[in-house]
Design a protein around this motif. Structure first.
Motif, PDB file in Angstrom:
ATOM      1  N   ALA A   2       0.827  -1.199   0.000  1.00 47.88           N
ATOM      2  CA  ALA A   2       0.000   0.000   0.000  1.00 47.88           C
ATOM      3  C   ALA A   2       0.864   1.253   0.000  1.00 47.88           C
ATOM      4  CB  ALA A   2      -0.913   0.007   1.216  1.00 47.88           C
ATOM      5  N   THR A   3       0.405   2.241  -0.752  1.00 46.00           N
ATOM      6  CA  THR A   3       1.080   3.540  -0.725  1.00 46.00           C
ATOM      7  C   THR A   3       0.281   4.468   0.185  1.00 46.00           C
ATOM      8  OG1 THR A   3      -0.174   4.305  -2.638  1.00 46.00           O
ATOM      9  CG2 THR A   3       1.960   3.259  -3.071  1.00 46.00           C
ATOM     10  N   SER A  20      -2.690  15.424  10.133  1.00 46.86           N
ATOM     11  CA  SER A  20      -2.943  15.613   8.709  1.00 46.86           C
ATOM     12  C   SER A  20      -4.436  15.766   8.498  1.00 46.86           C
ATOM     13  CB  SER A  20      -2.458  14.399   7.914  1.00 46.86           C
ATOM     14  OG  SER A  20      -1.087  14.197   8.106  1.00 46.86           O
ATOM     15  N   GLN A  21      -4.823  16.475   7.459  1.00 50.01           N
ATOM     16  CA  GLN A  21      -6.243  16.585   7.122  1.00 50.01           C
ATOM     17  C   GLN A  21      -6.793  15.247   6.642  1.00 50.01           C
ATOM     18  OE1 GLN A  21      -8.102  19.168   7.809  1.00 50.01           O
ATOM     19  NE2 GLN A  21      -6.389  20.446   8.429  1.00 50.01           N
ATOM     20  N   ALA A  22      -5.949  14.491   5.930  1.00 49.82           N
ATOM     21  CA  ALA A  22      -6.385  13.190   5.428  1.00 49.82           C
ATOM     22  C   ALA A  22      -5.167  12.347   5.094  1.00 49.82           C
ATOM     23  CB  ALA A  22      -7.254  13.352   4.187  1.00 49.82           C
ATOM     24  N   ILE A  23      -5.377  11.045   5.162  1.00 49.14           N
ATOM     25  CA  ILE A  23      -4.358  10.086   4.736  1.00 49.14           C
ATOM     26  C   ILE A  23      -5.053   9.026   3.895  1.00 49.14           C
ATOM     27  CG2 ILE A  23      -2.764   8.269   5.450  1.00 49.14           C
ATOM     28  CD1 ILE A  23      -2.117   9.899   7.908  1.00 49.14           C
ATOM     29  N   LYS A  24      -4.515   8.810   2.685  1.00 52.48           N
ATOM     30  CA  LYS A  24      -4.990   7.725   1.833  1.00 52.48           C
ATOM     31  C   LYS A  24      -3.994   6.588   1.978  1.00 52.48           C
ATOM     32  CE  LYS A  24      -6.336   6.406  -2.782  1.00 52.48           C
ATOM     33  NZ  LYS A  24      -5.454   5.968  -3.841  1.00 52.48           N
ATOM     34  N   SER A  25      -4.501   5.445   2.382  1.00 57.99           N
ATOM     35  CA  SER A  25      -3.679   4.248   2.531  1.00 57.99           C
ATOM     36  C   SER A  25      -4.399   3.127   1.804  1.00 57.99           C
ATOM     37  CB  SER A  25      -3.500   3.908   4.015  1.00 57.99           C
ATOM     38  OG  SER A  25      -2.747   2.726   4.152  1.00 57.99           O
ATOM     39  N   LEU A  28      -8.448   3.171   1.006  1.00 57.72           N
ATOM     40  CA  LEU A  28      -9.205   3.959   1.976  1.00 57.72           C
ATOM     41  C   LEU A  28      -8.583   5.333   2.204  1.00 57.72           C
ATOM     42  CD1 LEU A  28     -10.047   1.333   4.734  1.00 57.72           C
ATOM     43  CD2 LEU A  28     -11.494   2.116   2.842  1.00 57.72           C
ATOM     44  N   ILE A  29      -9.457   6.314   2.387  1.00 59.37           N
ATOM     45  CA  ILE A  29      -9.043   7.664   2.762  1.00 59.37           C
ATOM     46  C   ILE A  29      -9.678   7.952   4.115  1.00 59.37           C
ATOM     47  CG2 ILE A  29      -9.077  10.117   2.173  1.00 59.37           C
ATOM     48  CD1 ILE A  29      -9.652   9.168  -0.772  1.00 59.37           C
ATOM     49  N   HIS A  30      -8.863   8.318   5.084  1.00 64.97           N
ATOM     50  CA  HIS A  30      -9.334   8.703   6.414  1.00 64.97           C
ATOM     51  C   HIS A  30      -9.208  10.215   6.503  1.00 64.97           C
ATOM     52  CE1 HIS A  30      -9.409   4.555   7.909  1.00 64.97           C
ATOM     53  NE2 HIS A  30      -8.412   4.401   7.069  1.00 64.97           N
TER      54      HIS A  30
END
Length: 133
Positions: A2-3, A20-25, A28-30
């Motif tokens: 996963a990136t 962070s405002q968001a993290i895509k892993s 999924l984006i949180h």
């Protein structure tokens, strides 16, 4: 493998609080709790539920746009509301207007206070990029 893709507005609160405002892993984006911050990261509309809700959804849309996803890909939301009994109907109305026919899972939590004086709402999302846009 996963990136990870991290999104920031580059506002002082991000470094002050270390988030962070968001993290895509992977797929999924949180998205961190969004609230009524303006472009400079200044809190706006203290104690004005309708104005804060509107700006919160604008800020959520900015994060969704950054990742090229839509509201229909939101799978989960958590909504924090000060004085929930007074603001429950407006919360529900705003949610229905924002999502239309889409129905993500949702947890609404009544709280006594949030980060900023006069802050009355904060919303976070989890988004699945594999769902149809």
């Amino acid at each position: 493998m996963a990136t990870i893709d991290v999104f920031h507005y580059d506002v002082p609160a991000e470094s002050d609080f270390g988030y962070s405002q968001a993290i895509k892993s992977g797929d999924l984006i949180h998205i961190s709790g969004q609230l009524s911050l303006d472009e400079a990261g200044e809190f706006r509309s203290p104690d004005d539920f309708a104005a804060q809700l509107k700006q919160t959804y604008v800020n959520l849309d900015k994060v969704l746009d950054h990742y090229g996803v839509t509201r229909s890909q939101v799978v989960s939301q958590t909504v924090y509301v000060v004085d929930l009994r007074r603001n429950a109907a407006a919360t529900a109305e705003g949610n229905l207007a924002y999502f239309g026919d889409h129905r993500p899972v949702s947890t609404v939590i009544g709280v006594t206070e949030l980060t900023f004086p006069g802050q009355v709402i904060e919303i976070s999302f989890v988004v699945d990029t594999k769902l149809p846009a």
